[in-house]
Design a protein around this motif. Sequence first.
Motif, PDB file in Angstrom:
ATOM      1  N   THR A  57      -7.164  -6.635   5.090  1.00 23.10           N
ATOM      2  CA  THR A  57      -7.967  -6.651   3.865  1.00 23.10           C
ATOM      3  C   THR A  57      -9.089  -7.682   3.920  1.00 23.10           C
ATOM      4  O   THR A  57     -10.029  -7.619   3.129  1.00 23.10           O
ATOM      5  N   VAL A  58      -9.008  -8.623   4.862  1.00 25.16           N
ATOM      6  CA  VAL A  58     -10.061  -9.649   4.986  1.00 25.16           C
ATOM      7  C   VAL A  58     -10.793  -9.543   6.333  1.00 25.16           C
ATOM      8  O   VAL A  58     -11.526 -10.448   6.709  1.00 25.16           O
ATOM      9  N   LYS A  59     -10.594  -8.440   7.045  1.00 22.53           N
ATOM     10  CA  LYS A  59     -11.245  -8.274   8.347  1.00 22.53           C
ATOM     11  C   LYS A  59     -12.414  -7.291   8.311  1.00 22.53           C
ATOM     12  O   LYS A  59     -12.894  -6.824   9.347  1.00 22.53           O
ATOM     13  N   ASN A  60     -12.869  -6.935   7.111  1.00 23.06           N
ATOM     14  CA  ASN A  60     -14.059  -6.102   6.952  1.00 23.06           C
ATOM     15  C   ASN A  60     -13.920  -4.738   7.634  1.00 23.06           C
ATOM     16  O   ASN A  60     -14.860  -4.239   8.259  1.00 23.06           O
ATOM     17  N   VAL A  61     -12.742  -4.129   7.529  1.00 24.41           N
ATOM     18  CA  VAL A  61     -12.564  -2.779   8.069  1.00 24.41           C
ATOM     19  C   VAL A  61     -12.922  -1.765   6.984  1.00 24.41           C
ATOM     20  O   VAL A  61     -12.811  -2.034   5.791  1.00 24.41           O
ATOM     21  N   SER A  62     -13.380  -0.593   7.413  1.00 33.42           N
ATOM     22  CA  SER A  62     -13.780   0.453   6.471  1.00 33.42           C
ATOM     23  C   SER A  62     -12.603   1.302   6.017  1.00 33.42           C
ATOM     24  O   SER A  62     -12.602   1.830   4.906  1.00 33.42           O
ATOM     25  N   MET A  63     -11.616   1.465   6.905  1.00 33.47           N
ATOM     26  CA  MET A  63     -10.423   2.242   6.589  1.00 33.47           C
ATOM     27  C   MET A  63      -9.259   1.714   7.391  1.00 33.47           C
ATOM     28  O   MET A  63      -9.461   1.020   8.394  1.00 33.47           O
ATOM     29  N   VAL A  64      -8.052   2.076   6.966  1.00 36.05           N
ATOM     30  CA  VAL A  64      -6.849   1.679   7.701  1.00 36.05           C
ATOM     31  C   VAL A  64      -6.104   2.925   8.160  1.00 36.05           C
ATOM     32  O   VAL A  64      -5.856   3.843   7.374  1.00 36.05           O
ATOM     33  N   LEU A  65      -5.753   2.928   9.425  1.00 36.17           N
ATOM     34  CA  LEU A  65      -4.868   3.944   9.991  1.00 36.17           C
ATOM     35  C   LEU A  65      -3.505   3.279  10.136  1.00 36.17           C
ATOM     36  O   LEU A  65      -3.358   2.309  10.876  1.00 36.17           O
ATOM     37  N   LEU A  66      -2.525   3.788   9.397  1.00 38.13           N
ATOM     38  CA  LEU A  66      -1.207   3.156   9.344  1.00 38.13           C
ATOM     39  C   LEU A  66      -0.148   4.034   9.986  1.00 38.13           C
ATOM     40  O   LEU A  66       0.062   5.177   9.580  1.00 38.13           O
ATOM     41  N   ASN A  67       0.518   3.478  10.991  1.00 39.56           N
ATOM     42  CA  ASN A  67       1.695   4.107  11.593  1.00 39.56           C
ATOM     43  C   ASN A  67       2.902   3.289  11.134  1.00 39.56           C
ATOM     44  O   ASN A  67       3.202   2.255  11.710  1.00 39.56           O
ATOM     45  N   PRO A  68       3.597   3.733  10.083  1.00 41.63           N
ATOM     46  CA  PRO A  68       4.624   2.900   9.465  1.00 41.63           C
ATOM     47  C   PRO A  68       5.852   2.667  10.341  1.00 41.63           C
ATOM     48  O   PRO A  68       6.237   3.519  11.136  1.00 41.63           O
ATOM     49  N   VAL A  69       6.455   1.495  10.143  1.00 40.85           N
ATOM     50  CA  VAL A  69       7.765   1.223  10.741  1.00 40.85           C
ATOM     51  C   VAL A  69       8.813   2.064  10.035  1.00 40.85           C
ATOM     52  O   VAL A  69       9.680   2.665  10.662  1.00 40.85           O
ATOM     53  N   ASP A  70       8.706   2.115   8.720  1.00 40.83           N
ATOM     54  CA  ASP A  70       9.683   2.798   7.872  1.00 40.83           C
ATOM     55  C   ASP A  70       8.925   3.408   6.694  1.00 40.83           C
ATOM     56  O   ASP A  70       8.068   2.751   6.098  1.00 40.83           O
ATOM     57  N   SER A  71       9.232   4.646   6.362  1.00 42.75           N
ATOM     58  CA  SER A  71       8.476   5.348   5.334  1.00 42.75           C
ATOM     59  C   SER A  71       8.639   4.743   3.943  1.00 42.75           C
ATOM     60  O   SER A  71       7.713   4.776   3.129  1.00 42.75           O
ATOM     61  N   ASP A  72       9.818   4.183   3.651  1.00 48.22           N
ATOM     62  CA  ASP A  72      10.038   3.558   2.343  1.00 48.22           C
ATOM     63  C   ASP A  72       9.340   2.202   2.248  1.00 48.22           C
ATOM     64  O   ASP A  72       8.619   1.929   1.285  1.00 48.22           O
ATOM     65  N   SER A  73       9.557   1.355   3.241  1.00 52.11           N
ATOM     66  CA  SER A  73       8.952   0.021   3.189  1.00 52.11           C
ATOM     67  C   SER A  73       7.439   0.082   3.333  1.00 52.11           C
ATOM     68  O   SER A  73       6.728  -0.847   2.924  1.00 52.11           O
ATOM     69  N   ALA A  74       6.912   1.183   3.872  1.00 54.87           N
ATOM     70  CA  ALA A  74       5.459   1.323   4.031  1.00 54.87           C
ATOM     71  C   ALA A  74       4.735   1.394   2.698  1.00 54.87           C
ATOM     72  O   ALA A  74       3.527   1.141   2.628  1.00 54.87           O
ATOM     73  N   VAL A  75       5.468   1.720   1.642  1.00 58.32           N
ATOM     74  CA  VAL A  75       4.844   1.804   0.313  1.00 58.32           C
ATOM     75  C   VAL A  75       4.184   0.472  -0.052  1.00 58.32           C
ATOM     76  O   VAL A  75       3.064   0.444  -0.592  1.00 58.32           O
ATOM     77  N   ALA A  76       4.842  -0.630   0.270  1.00 61.60           N
ATOM     78  CA  ALA A  76       4.281  -1.959  -0.045  1.00 61.60           C
ATOM     79  C   ALA A  76       2.964  -2.167   0.701  1.00 61.60           C
ATOM     80  O   ALA A  76       1.992  -2.690   0.132  1.00 61.60           O
ATOM     81  N   SER A  77       2.908  -1.745   1.962  1.00 61.82           N
ATOM     82  CA  SER A  77       1.686  -1.893   2.748  1.00 61.82           C
ATOM     83  C   SER A  77       0.558  -1.045   2.171  1.00 61.82           C
ATOM     84  O   SER A  77      -0.593  -1.507   2.053  1.00 61.82           O
ATOM     85  N   VAL A  78       0.872   0.188   1.811  1.00 61.51           N
ATOM     86  CA  VAL A  78      -0.143   1.078   1.249  1.00 61.51           C
ATOM     87  C   VAL A  78      -0.674   0.524  -0.068  1.00 61.51           C
ATOM     88  O   VAL A  78      -1.883   0.558  -0.341  1.00 61.51           O
ATOM     89  N   MET A  79       0.210  -0.024  -0.895  1.00 57.17           N
ATOM     90  CA  MET A  79      -0.215  -0.581  -2.184  1.00 57.17           C
ATOM     91  C   MET A  79      -1.154  -1.766  -2.010  1.00 57.17           C
ATOM     92  O   MET A  79      -2.088  -1.953  -2.797  1.00 57.17           O
ATOM     93  N   ILE A  80      -0.914  -2.572  -0.973  1.00 60.87           N
ATOM     94  CA  ILE A  80      -1.822  -3.700  -0.697  1.00 60.87           C
ATOM     95  C   ILE A  80      -3.227  -3.175  -0.420  1.00 60.87           C
ATOM     96  O   ILE A  80      -4.230  -3.693  -0.935  1.00 60.87           O
ATOM     97  N   ALA A  81      -3.309  -2.113   0.399  1.00 65.06           N
ATOM     98  CA  ALA A  81      -4.606  -1.505   0.707  1.00 65.06           C
ATOM     99  C   ALA A  81      -5.226  -0.890  -0.545  1.00 65.06           C
ATOM    100  O   ALA A  81      -6.427  -1.049  -0.805  1.00 65.06           O
ATOM    101  N   ASN A  82      -4.412  -0.194  -1.336  1.00 70.11           N
ATOM    102  CA  ASN A  82      -4.908   0.417  -2.568  1.00 70.11           C
ATOM    103  C   ASN A  82      -5.496  -0.631  -3.508  1.00 70.11           C
ATOM    104  O   ASN A  82      -6.567  -0.426  -4.100  1.00 70.11           O
ATOM    105  N   ASN A  83      -4.813  -1.757  -3.636  1.00 72.50           N
ATOM    106  CA  ASN A  83      -5.291  -2.822  -4.532  1.00 72.50           C
ATOM    107  C   ASN A  83      -6.576  -3.471  -4.030  1.00 72.50           C
ATOM    108  O   ASN A  83      -7.291  -4.105  -4.808  1.00 72.50           O
TER     109      ASN A  83
END
Length: 297
Positions: A81-107
């Motif tokens: 979120t602080v590296k000036n990327v235009s988009m994130v490609l996420l390969n999750p470790v776990d589909s449930d715990s990935a929700v927290a990562s996605v929410m960080i990007a959404n926010n």
Amino acid sequence: MKKFLSIIMALVLSSLTLVGCQQADSDTKKIGFIVSTLNNPFFVDLKKGVEDRAKELGYDVVVLDSQNDPAKEVSNMEDLTVKNVSMVLLNPVDSDSAVASVMIANNSDLPVVTVDRAANGGNVVSHIASDNAVGGAMAAEFLMERLGGVGNIVELEGTAGSSAARDRGKGFDDKIAESNINIIAKQSADFDRTQGLTVMENILQSKSDINAVFAQNDEMALGAQKALEDQGMKDVLVVGFDATDDAVDAVKRGTMAATVAQQPILIGQTAVDAIDKILKGEVIDAFIPVELKLITK
């Protein structure tokens, strides 16, 4: 005096060139790529596909390895979120715990595309992956044909909670249920070769009448094959998933019966193509499947 003016002009031109290069660099869009682990040949190939296609299309890629740790994945997303990327490609470790990562990007108003494994929540623009349920069914159909519709099978499952493990298992189990084949043991080995070996060794202590093993990835399949070989059980059919180099070699040698080819390089390339379209304002499908095929001797 002329020499002095020449030096000044040279310095000015050099400075302008540097500014121009910096401007060009700043205009290059960056893609953030969070990969579940690079300690697995499949994800190494996935990374290659992403990086090669990004280079072709003029994108830089910032790659961060989650090392199979959901907490590390969250930290990686915070870093992006602080590296000036235009988009994130996420390969999750776990589909449930990935929700927290996605929410960080959404926010942070950072668009997310998931690859290979899905996230079970948050706002994701698109998901690029093989149809894992179809792949599981392909493996089941192969074993049903080879076993004549009867026999005993051991199933080694991937990381609990991951969409890949869930979908491959469902596709396989639903298809096997159409036959008289029994799944006599089902246990997780976390998509890992060493755990596949250990889990299979443990199963063999109580189960000996085994006709086949379906492992939800090649690493576990190769571990299971080694355990069977150590027990002299060379006639047991072993089927994996991913078509990694080691697994394809094992199929050619006849020590594995088959593997479902997921084509990770193509998945990575397809994911970057999708990101390119999104950044150009095009609308893409919420799910983009990548073709599977069965590799046999």
